[in-house]
Design a protein around this motif. Structure first.
Motif, PDB file in Angstrom:
ATOM      1  N   PHE A 183       0.685  -1.131   0.018  1.00 44.83           N
ATOM      2  CA  PHE A 183       0.099  -0.091   0.031  1.00 44.83           C
ATOM      3  C   PHE A 183       0.691   1.351  -0.094  1.00 44.83           C
ATOM      4  CE2 PHE A 183      -2.594  -3.345   2.183  1.00 44.83           C
ATOM      5  CZ  PHE A 183      -3.301  -3.316   1.097  1.00 44.83           C
ATOM      6  N   ASP A 184       2.157   1.268  -0.583  1.00 47.19           N
ATOM      7  CA  ASP A 184       3.191   2.461  -0.643  1.00 47.19           C
ATOM      8  C   ASP A 184       2.670   3.165  -1.679  1.00 47.19           C
ATOM      9  OD1 ASP A 184       5.573   3.621  -1.506  1.00 47.19           O
ATOM     10  OD2 ASP A 184       6.256   2.894   0.525  1.00 47.19           O
ATOM     11  N   GLY A 185       2.854   4.761  -1.385  1.00 45.53           N
ATOM     12  CA  GLY A 185       2.411   5.468  -2.574  1.00 45.53           C
ATOM     13  C   GLY A 185       3.084   5.188  -3.782  1.00 45.53           C
ATOM     14  N   ASP A 186       4.127   4.528  -3.823  1.00 43.27           N
ATOM     15  CA  ASP A 186       5.044   4.433  -5.070  1.00 43.27           C
ATOM     16  C   ASP A 186       4.410   3.311  -5.857  1.00 43.27           C
ATOM     17  OD1 ASP A 186       6.849   6.482  -4.599  1.00 43.27           O
ATOM     18  OD2 ASP A 186       8.367   5.156  -3.718  1.00 43.27           O
ATOM     19  N   ILE A 187       3.514   2.533  -5.555  1.00 46.80           N
ATOM     20  CA  ILE A 187       2.704   1.522  -6.351  1.00 46.80           C
ATOM     21  C   ILE A 187       1.633   2.093  -7.039  1.00 46.80           C
ATOM     22  CG2 ILE A 187       1.753  -0.668  -6.281  1.00 46.80           C
ATOM     23  CD1 ILE A 187       4.697  -0.689  -5.342  1.00 46.80           C
ATOM     24  N   LEU A 188       1.741   2.030  -8.152  1.00 44.56           N
ATOM     25  CA  LEU A 188       0.461   2.214  -9.102  1.00 44.56           C
ATOM     26  C   LEU A 188      -0.056   1.266  -9.751  1.00 44.56           C
ATOM     27  CD1 LEU A 188       2.373   5.473 -10.731  1.00 44.56           C
ATOM     28  CD2 LEU A 188       0.872   5.287  -8.765  1.00 44.56           C
ATOM     29  N   GLY A 189      -0.953   1.318 -10.237  1.00 37.65           N
ATOM     30  CA  GLY A 189      -1.950   0.283 -10.905  1.00 37.65           C
ATOM     31  C   GLY A 189      -2.389  -0.876 -10.034  1.00 37.65           C
ATOM     32  N   SER A 190      -2.568  -0.861  -8.895  1.00 39.82           N
ATOM     33  CA  SER A 190      -2.871  -2.045  -7.711  1.00 39.82           C
ATOM     34  C   SER A 190      -4.042  -2.836  -8.440  1.00 39.82           C
ATOM     35  CB  SER A 190      -3.456  -1.418  -6.388  1.00 39.82           C
ATOM     36  OG  SER A 190      -2.119  -0.585  -5.894  1.00 39.82           O
ATOM     37  N   HIS A 191      -4.012  -4.264  -8.076  1.00 38.75           N
ATOM     38  CA  HIS A 191      -4.840  -5.304  -8.413  1.00 38.75           C
ATOM     39  C   HIS A 191      -4.989  -6.094  -7.423  1.00 38.75           C
ATOM     40  CE1 HIS A 191      -7.124  -8.009 -10.978  1.00 38.75           C
ATOM     41  NE2 HIS A 191      -6.340  -7.862 -11.934  1.00 38.75           N
ATOM     42  N   PRO A 192      -5.828  -5.606  -6.611  1.00 38.02           N
ATOM     43  CA  PRO A 192      -6.162  -6.498  -5.233  1.00 38.02           C
ATOM     44  C   PRO A 192      -6.886  -7.701  -5.546  1.00 38.02           C
ATOM     45  CG  PRO A 192      -7.577  -4.828  -5.359  1.00 38.02           C
ATOM     46  CD  PRO A 192      -6.572  -4.399  -6.543  1.00 38.02           C
ATOM     47  N   LEU A 193      -7.505  -7.834  -6.712  1.00 41.78           N
ATOM     48  CA  LEU A 193      -8.272  -9.290  -6.946  1.00 41.78           C
ATOM     49  C   LEU A 193      -7.122 -10.520  -7.240  1.00 41.78           C
ATOM     50  CD1 LEU A 193     -11.121  -7.897  -9.049  1.00 41.78           C
ATOM     51  CD2 LEU A 193     -11.231  -8.391  -6.734  1.00 41.78           C
ATOM     52  N   ARG A 194      -6.134  -9.721  -7.980  1.00 36.81           N
ATOM     53  CA  ARG A 194      -5.287 -10.775  -8.378  1.00 36.81           C
ATOM     54  C   ARG A 194      -4.185 -11.136  -6.993  1.00 36.81           C
ATOM     55  NH1 ARG A 194       0.148  -9.796 -11.942  1.00 36.81           N
ATOM     56  NH2 ARG A 194       0.789 -12.007 -12.258  1.00 36.81           N
ATOM     57  N   LEU A 195      -4.087 -10.133  -6.297  1.00 32.20           N
ATOM     58  CA  LEU A 195      -3.308 -10.100  -5.264  1.00 32.20           C
ATOM     59  C   LEU A 195      -4.149 -11.262  -3.970  1.00 32.20           C
ATOM     60  CD1 LEU A 195      -0.842  -9.658  -3.272  1.00 32.20           C
ATOM     61  CD2 LEU A 195      -2.060  -7.478  -2.494  1.00 32.20           C
ATOM     62  N   ALA A 196      -5.351 -11.344  -4.028  1.00 30.57           N
ATOM     63  CA  ALA A 196      -5.925 -11.823  -3.204  1.00 30.57           C
ATOM     64  C   ALA A 196      -5.924 -13.502  -3.422  1.00 30.57           C
ATOM     65  CB  ALA A 196      -7.464 -11.765  -3.138  1.00 30.57           C
ATOM     66  N   TYR A 197      -6.007 -13.896  -4.569  1.00 33.32           N
ATOM     67  CA  TYR A 197      -5.737 -15.174  -5.021  1.00 33.32           C
ATOM     68  C   TYR A 197      -4.294 -15.540  -4.830  1.00 33.32           C
ATOM     69  CZ  TYR A 197     -10.502 -15.816  -6.804  1.00 33.32           C
ATOM     70  OH  TYR A 197     -11.820 -15.634  -6.746  1.00 33.32           O
ATOM     71  N   ALA A 198      -3.425 -14.768  -5.017  1.00 33.70           N
ATOM     72  CA  ALA A 198      -1.719 -15.129  -4.689  1.00 33.70           C
ATOM     73  C   ALA A 198      -1.630 -15.324  -3.236  1.00 33.70           C
ATOM     74  CB  ALA A 198      -1.085 -13.945  -5.412  1.00 33.70           C
ATOM     75  N   ILE A 199      -2.318 -14.568  -2.454  1.00 33.37           N
ATOM     76  CA  ILE A 199      -1.969 -14.801  -1.124  1.00 33.37           C
ATOM     77  C   ILE A 199      -2.579 -16.084  -0.482  1.00 33.37           C
ATOM     78  CG2 ILE A 199      -2.734 -13.850   1.362  1.00 33.37           C
ATOM     79  CD1 ILE A 199      -2.830 -11.177   0.136  1.00 33.37           C
ATOM     80  N   ASP A 200      -3.761 -16.365  -1.025  1.00 31.16           N
ATOM     81  CA  ASP A 200      -4.631 -17.689  -0.903  1.00 31.16           C
ATOM     82  C   ASP A 200      -3.540 -18.721  -1.283  1.00 31.16           C
ATOM     83  OD1 ASP A 200      -6.570 -16.568   0.336  1.00 31.16           O
ATOM     84  OD2 ASP A 200      -8.138 -17.047  -1.284  1.00 31.16           O
ATOM     85  N   GLU A 201      -3.321 -18.710  -2.633  1.00 33.74           N
ATOM     86  CA  GLU A 201      -2.346 -20.012  -3.153  1.00 33.74           C
ATOM     87  C   GLU A 201      -0.884 -19.989  -2.067  1.00 33.74           C
ATOM     88  OE1 GLU A 201      -0.051 -21.497  -7.021  1.00 33.74           O
ATOM     89  OE2 GLU A 201      -1.007 -19.298  -7.037  1.00 33.74           O
ATOM     90  N   LEU A 202      -0.358 -19.064  -1.695  1.00 38.13           N
ATOM     91  CA  LEU A 202       0.950 -18.880  -0.849  1.00 38.13           C
ATOM     92  C   LEU A 202       0.465 -19.501   0.642  1.00 38.13           C
ATOM     93  CD1 LEU A 202       3.764 -18.429  -0.261  1.00 38.13           C
ATOM     94  CD2 LEU A 202       3.006 -15.942   0.282  1.00 38.13           C
ATOM     95  N   ALA A 211       4.320 -13.482   7.927  1.00 35.59           N
ATOM     96  CA  ALA A 211       3.015 -13.138   8.778  1.00 35.59           C
ATOM     97  C   ALA A 211       2.452 -11.779   8.235  1.00 35.59           C
ATOM     98  CB  ALA A 211       3.477 -12.837  10.183  1.00 35.59           C
ATOM     99  N   GLY A 212       3.158 -11.013   7.508  1.00 38.00           N
ATOM    100  CA  GLY A 212       2.466  -9.651   6.875  1.00 38.00           C
ATOM    101  C   GLY A 212       1.445  -9.998   5.966  1.00 38.00           C
ATOM    102  N   TRP A 213       1.407 -11.162   5.479  1.00 38.12           N
ATOM    103  CA  TRP A 213       0.321 -11.390   4.231  1.00 38.12           C
ATOM    104  C   TRP A 213      -1.030 -11.543   5.062  1.00 38.12           C
ATOM    105  CZ3 TRP A 213       1.214  -9.266   0.134  1.00 38.12           C
ATOM    106  CH2 TRP A 213       2.500  -9.447  -0.640  1.00 38.12           C
ATOM    107  N   SER A 214      -0.885 -11.847   6.392  1.00 38.34           N
ATOM    108  CA  SER A 214      -2.469 -11.819   7.133  1.00 38.34           C
ATOM    109  C   SER A 214      -2.714 -10.423   7.297  1.00 38.34           C
ATOM    110  CB  SER A 214      -2.334 -12.627   8.517  1.00 38.34           C
ATOM    111  OG  SER A 214      -1.779 -13.761   8.400  1.00 38.34           O
TER     112      SER A 214
END
Length: 406
Positions: A183-202, A211-214
């Motif tokens: 959630f840093d300001g230098d990150i543009l074009g966030s895609h939380p839907l993709r990230l959610a599935y990546a977190i689940d898979e991991l 622990a931070g992914w929780s």
């Protein structure tokens, strides 16, 4: 007919004209039936009572009961050399006096070898069952964390991680981030839907996942609600999102290894977000007041008391559980990765309005990130909570000097 009535009839039948007392003794010595349905029910209730997020199908398949207990998978079956479609409590197929076997495995869907395989008799008392699984899970995670090979770097902060522990929060496959840079300001074009599935898979396949992914999960789930779940369904195709995205109470939170504040000791090595929040707030009922005092101190710095004070309440209740999760998860990651860059340093600028607004828009959140409430709830709330819990570092950019504390 009551159980007691059936018992008396059975004893009289066995007596067959002989001694009723002797028949009763013989009946008591007969091996008792052990029903797997009862064991499974007690298992689920025991871990719910312990504060774990729990799921189960409610029925056996191929003679086996399954359960999902936080990051642990459980099976319950009777001793047998081959699988059967029969119900494990069917006396025509199984010896109901034989002790069933419980097996606990983590991760629930291992990519390679399981980090923990624990086998216990189905007759193990509930308290002993929960305690043993807790202890073995903690040992399994610690062992796996100790084996990690940090062969890749976060694209933003440069901190070293195993490559699989860095995830894409945008559409780019090259921009792989650690959980405290998402959630840093230098990150543009966030895609939380993709990230959610990546977190689940991991997290489903790796008990040593950061622990931070929780905390990232908690923030998106708390902000998004049911609308986020609907959007995940539409975007997932054949993939199925886990329940914690629409019910943040079920988010699994790893606690810091080693000594813990007394209020958290009984939760080690981890617990559900709902249990964590309830425990923290009971131990520190003044946390919200501390947050508001700190906000007032920050906004009124350099002013005369009462002059130019902002009367707005910046606390966003919807995100308060996520702030608690960040405070605990950052402490966990700091201890488990003690030779790496501190997550507290990254969180100093880790919640930026524009980034949060972009994520909130994509998950269907009704929160207004530009109102400063979400940013203040996180950027000020996290260190306030960590300090109250005794989990804060002794110094760092997030931590105001003692003289400036309200």
């Amino acid at each position: 007919m009551t159980r007691n009535r059936r018992r008396k009839l059975a004893i009289r039948a066995e007596a067959d004209g002989g001694s009723y007392t002797r028949a009763a003794r013989l009946h008591e010595s007969t091996p008792k039936e052990i029903l797997t349905a009862d064991i499974q029910s007690r298992l689920i209730d025991a871990f719910k009572a312990a504060g774990w997020p729990v799921e189960n199908d409610g029925f056996p398949e191929y003679g086996t009961w399954t359960g999902w207990l936080g990051p642990v998978g459980s099976t319950l079956r009777r001793p047998r050399d081959w699988d059967s479609d029969a119900h494990p409590d069917d006396p025509a197929h199984y010896d109901l006096t034989a002790v069933p076997q419980l097996t606990f495995i983590t991760p629930k869907i291992p990519h390679t070898r399981a980090a923990m395989v624990l086998t216990l008799p189905g007759t193990t008392p509930d308290a002993e069952l929960v305690r043993t699984v807790r202890e073995e899970l903690g040992r399994a995670r610690a062992a796996q964390v100790g084996k990690l090979v940090k062969n890749a770097a976060c694209a933003l902060c440069g901190d070293r991680y195993p490559a699989a522990h860095l995830l894409p929060s945008t559409e780019s496959d090259r921009l792989l981030l650690c959980p405290f840079c998402v959630f840093d300001g230098d990150i543009l074009g966030s895609h939380p839907l993709r990230l959610a599935y990546a977190i689940d898979e991991l997290t489903l396949g790796d008990v040593a996942a950061p622990a931070g992914w929780s905390a990232v999960t908690a923030l998106l789930a708390c902000a998004g609600g049911t609308e986020f779940g609907e959007r995940l369904k539409d975007a997932g195709g054949l993939m199925v999102a886990l329940p914690h995205w629409t019910d943040p109470d079920q988010v699994w939170v790893w606690l810091p290894p080693g000594d813990l504040p007394p209020a958290l000791e009984h939760l080690s090595p981890g617990t559900s977000l709902a249990t964590l929040v309830d425990t923290v707030e009971k131990a520190h009922p003044d946390l919200r007041d501390r947050f508001r005092d700190q906000v007032a101190a920050d906004l009124g710095e350099g002013e005369e008391p009462g002059e130019g004070q902002d009367s707005q309440d910046y606390l966003v209740e919807q995100l308060w559980p996520a702030a608690i999760c960040y405070a605990v998860s950052a402490a966990t990651q700091a201890r488990e990765r003690s030779h790496a860059r501190s997550p507290w340093d990254l969180l100093d600028d880790g919640f930026e309005e524009g980034n949060l607004a972009e994520n909130f828009d994509q998950i269907g959140s009704t929160l207004d990130a530009d109102s400063l409430g979400p940013v203040f709830t996180l950027s000020i709330g996290v260190p306030v909570i960590a300090k109250a819990l005794g989990l804060a570092p002794t110094r760092g950019p997030m931590w105001p000097d003692e003289d400036s504390q309200p």
